[in-house]
Write a protein that holds these residues in place. Structure first.
Motif, PDB file in Angstrom:
ATOM      1  N   TYR A   2      -2.987  37.053  70.802  1.00  0.00           N
ATOM      2  CA  TYR A   2      -4.044  36.370  71.559  1.00  0.00           C
ATOM      3  C   TYR A   2      -5.084  35.812  70.593  1.00  0.00           C
ATOM      4  O   TYR A   2      -5.550  34.673  70.737  1.00  0.00           O
ATOM      5  CB  TYR A   2      -4.684  37.351  72.542  1.00  0.00           C
ATOM      6  N   ALA A   3      -5.451  36.604  69.580  1.00  0.00           N
ATOM      7  CA  ALA A   3      -6.425  36.155  68.589  1.00  0.00           C
ATOM      8  C   ALA A   3      -5.922  34.921  67.845  1.00  0.00           C
ATOM      9  O   ALA A   3      -6.691  33.977  67.605  1.00  0.00           O
ATOM     10  CB  ALA A   3      -6.727  37.285  67.599  1.00  0.00           C
ATOM     11  N   GLN A   4      -4.648  34.905  67.498  1.00  0.00           N
ATOM     12  CA  GLN A   4      -4.070  33.737  66.834  1.00  0.00           C
ATOM     13  C   GLN A   4      -4.164  32.498  67.727  1.00  0.00           C
ATOM     14  O   GLN A   4      -4.482  31.402  67.261  1.00  0.00           O
ATOM     15  CB  GLN A   4      -2.607  34.012  66.461  1.00  0.00           C
ATOM     16  N   TRP A   5      -3.869  32.684  69.013  1.00  0.00           N
ATOM     17  CA  TRP A   5      -3.925  31.569  69.964  1.00  0.00           C
ATOM     18  C   TRP A   5      -5.356  31.052  70.091  1.00  0.00           C
ATOM     19  O   TRP A   5      -5.589  29.842  70.117  1.00  0.00           O
ATOM     20  CB  TRP A   5      -3.402  32.031  71.328  1.00  0.00           C
ATOM     21  N   LEU A   6      -6.325  31.967  70.130  1.00  0.00           N
ATOM     22  CA  LEU A   6      -7.725  31.576  70.221  1.00  0.00           C
ATOM     23  C   LEU A   6      -8.172  30.820  68.972  1.00  0.00           C
ATOM     24  O   LEU A   6      -8.911  29.832  69.067  1.00  0.00           O
ATOM     25  CB  LEU A   6      -8.602  32.825  70.413  1.00  0.00           C
ATOM     26  N   GLU A   7      -7.721  31.283  67.809  1.00  0.00           N
ATOM     27  CA  GLU A   7      -8.051  30.588  66.559  1.00  0.00           C
ATOM     28  C   GLU A   7      -7.545  29.151  66.572  1.00  0.00           C
ATOM     29  O   GLU A   7      -8.243  28.221  66.127  1.00  0.00           O
ATOM     30  CB  GLU A   7      -7.454  31.335  65.366  1.00  0.00           C
ATOM     31  N   GLN A   8      -6.326  28.976  67.055  1.00  0.00           N
ATOM     32  CA  GLN A   8      -5.741  27.635  67.108  1.00  0.00           C
ATOM     33  C   GLN A   8      -6.551  26.703  68.011  1.00  0.00           C
ATOM     34  O   GLN A   8      -6.542  25.488  67.824  1.00  0.00           O
ATOM     35  CB  GLN A   8      -4.294  27.719  67.604  1.00  0.00           C
ATOM     36  N   ARG A   9      -7.228  27.283  68.976  1.00  0.00           N
ATOM     37  CA  ARG A   9      -8.043  26.496  69.906  1.00  0.00           C
ATOM     38  C   ARG A   9      -9.501  26.399  69.453  1.00  0.00           C
ATOM     39  O   ARG A   9     -10.345  25.899  70.186  1.00  0.00           O
ATOM     40  CB  ARG A   9      -7.966  27.131  71.305  1.00  0.00           C
ATOM     41  N   GLY A  10      -9.794  26.904  68.269  1.00  0.00           N
ATOM     42  CA  GLY A  10     -11.151  26.831  67.741  1.00  0.00           C
ATOM     43  C   GLY A  10     -12.098  27.877  68.274  1.00  0.00           C
ATOM     44  O   GLY A  10     -13.312  27.811  68.038  1.00  0.00           O
ATOM     45  N   GLN A  11     -11.584  28.867  69.008  1.00  0.00           N
ATOM     46  CA  GLN A  11     -12.432  29.925  69.575  1.00  0.00           C
ATOM     47  C   GLN A  11     -12.477  31.101  68.595  1.00  0.00           C
ATOM     48  O   GLN A  11     -12.027  32.204  68.874  1.00  0.00           O
ATOM     49  CB  GLN A  11     -11.893  30.349  70.938  1.00  0.00           C
ATOM     50  N   THR A  12     -13.086  30.841  67.436  1.00  0.00           N
ATOM     51  CA  THR A  12     -13.053  31.787  66.324  1.00  0.00           C
ATOM     52  C   THR A  12     -13.777  33.091  66.627  1.00  0.00           C
ATOM     53  O   THR A  12     -13.306  34.169  66.255  1.00  0.00           O
ATOM     54  CB  THR A  12     -13.677  31.139  65.068  1.00  0.00           C
ATOM     55  N   SER A  13     -14.921  33.027  67.275  1.00  0.00           N
ATOM     56  CA  SER A  13     -15.710  34.242  67.527  1.00  0.00           C
ATOM     57  C   SER A  13     -14.936  35.233  68.411  1.00  0.00           C
ATOM     58  O   SER A  13     -14.972  36.447  68.172  1.00  0.00           O
ATOM     59  CB  SER A  13     -17.050  33.890  68.178  1.00  0.00           C
ATOM     60  N   GLN A  14     -14.236  34.722  69.409  1.00  0.00           N
ATOM     61  CA  GLN A  14     -13.438  35.593  70.276  1.00  0.00           C
ATOM     62  C   GLN A  14     -12.256  36.187  69.508  1.00  0.00           C
ATOM     63  O   GLN A  14     -11.903  37.349  69.698  1.00  0.00           O
ATOM     64  CB  GLN A  14     -12.933  34.811  71.491  1.00  0.00           C
ATOM     65  N   ALA A  15     -11.673  35.388  68.621  1.00  0.00           N
ATOM     66  CA  ALA A  15     -10.558  35.880  67.806  1.00  0.00           C
ATOM     67  C   ALA A  15     -11.036  36.991  66.882  1.00  0.00           C
ATOM     68  O   ALA A  15     -10.365  38.025  66.741  1.00  0.00           O
ATOM     69  CB  ALA A  15      -9.955  34.733  66.999  1.00  0.00           C
ATOM     70  N   ILE A  16     -12.194  36.803  66.259  1.00  0.00           N
ATOM     71  CA  ILE A  16     -12.748  37.813  65.353  1.00  0.00           C
ATOM     72  C   ILE A  16     -12.996  39.120  66.093  1.00  0.00           C
ATOM     73  O   ILE A  16     -12.707  40.209  65.585  1.00  0.00           O
ATOM     74  CB  ILE A  16     -14.054  37.292  64.708  1.00  0.00           C
ATOM     75  N   ALA A  17     -13.502  39.020  67.312  1.00  0.00           N
ATOM     76  CA  ALA A  17     -13.766  40.222  68.113  1.00  0.00           C
ATOM     77  C   ALA A  17     -12.478  41.010  68.361  1.00  0.00           C
ATOM     78  O   ALA A  17     -12.474  42.246  68.288  1.00  0.00           O
ATOM     79  CB  ALA A  17     -14.419  39.824  69.439  1.00  0.00           C
TER      80      ALA A  17
END
Length: 248
Positions: free
Chosen positions: A199-214
């Protein structure tokens, strides 16, 4: 020393005696064990204990693991032979699983597709196998549609760890917006960190870095409570989480 030897024989006989009582074996074994502690224990071990040990779940798992290490193609050969002798749905599914384990995902998917046809069209294990094999073969549309069919027949399977993650991954590969909620559902039913990392990888690909880091931080925090075996089998995901935090 003689007393120690005698005591050891009796302790062994006592262990087998308790085993016999718990398993509901004939009380005749108690007479044999305590009348002839050494000989009786040897006979009980050969006749009763060893066969049960060989047939235990743990022993079967260990045997399969050892066979996989010594002869990794054995299960595929055995499954192929069984299917050629008797082309039942169960034997076809066994062959499909063996093909999938050997990396032949597309071929496995075709066998699962035939398993899930006709009277077995609603079989959860066949549909799950088809979805997994399709996803690994890169056929994400079939994987997603197969699971949607399964969820329609058996809604409870939507909450299973394996099916929920396969569904989320397939939706993500298809670029569908529903992938986000699907990943969140997969995390709720997950037994390990893979769902959070993907899920974090998918969020990173969409530019949602803060959620991925969490999510990466959650995986690392969770790992502090893992025992040694859990850390070993989840090493790939822990490393991925650590890499995801570097430079951020």
């Amino acid at each position: 020393m003689p007393f120690f030897g005698l005591g050891l024989h009796i302790l062994i006989a006592l262990y087998f005696g308790i085993h016999a009582l718990r398993r509901g074996h004939n009380l005749f074994w108690l007479i044999v064990l305590f009348s002839f502690p050494l000989l009786g224990s040897i006979v009980y071990f050969i006749v009763i204990y060893l066969p049960e040990l060989r047939n235990s779940r743990g022993a079967q798992v260990a045997k399969r693991t050892l066979n996989q290490l010594v002869d990794p193609k054995r299960e595929l050969r055995d499954a192929t032979e069984a299917f050629e002798l008797t082309a039942t749905a169960a034997n076809r599914a066994r062959l499909a699983a063996a093909l999938l384990a050997s990396g032949a995902a597309a071929e496995a998917a075709e066998h699962y597709r035939q398993c899930a046809a006709g009277p077995f069209a609603k079989d959860a294990s066949f549909l799950t196998g088809l979805a997994q094999a399709s996803m690994l073969a890169g056929d994400y549309a079939t994987a997603a549609s197969t699971l949607e069919t399964l969820f329609g027949h058996a809604p409870e399977t939507r909450r299973q760890a394996a099916t929920s993650l396969i569904y989320a991954r397939s939706l993500a590969e298809l670029g569908r917006e529903e992938a986000g909620p699907a990943f969140e559902a997969a995390i709720k039913s997950a037994t390990g960190p893979e769902a959070k990392c993907r899920y974090a990888q998918w969020l990173e690909q969409r530019g949602q870095t803060s959620q991925a880091i969490a999510l990466y931080k959650e995986v690392i925090a969770d790992s502090r409570h893992w025992h040694h075996h859990a850390k070993s089998i989840n090493k790939e995901w822990l490393n991925l989480a650590e890499q995801g935090l570097r430079g951020k």
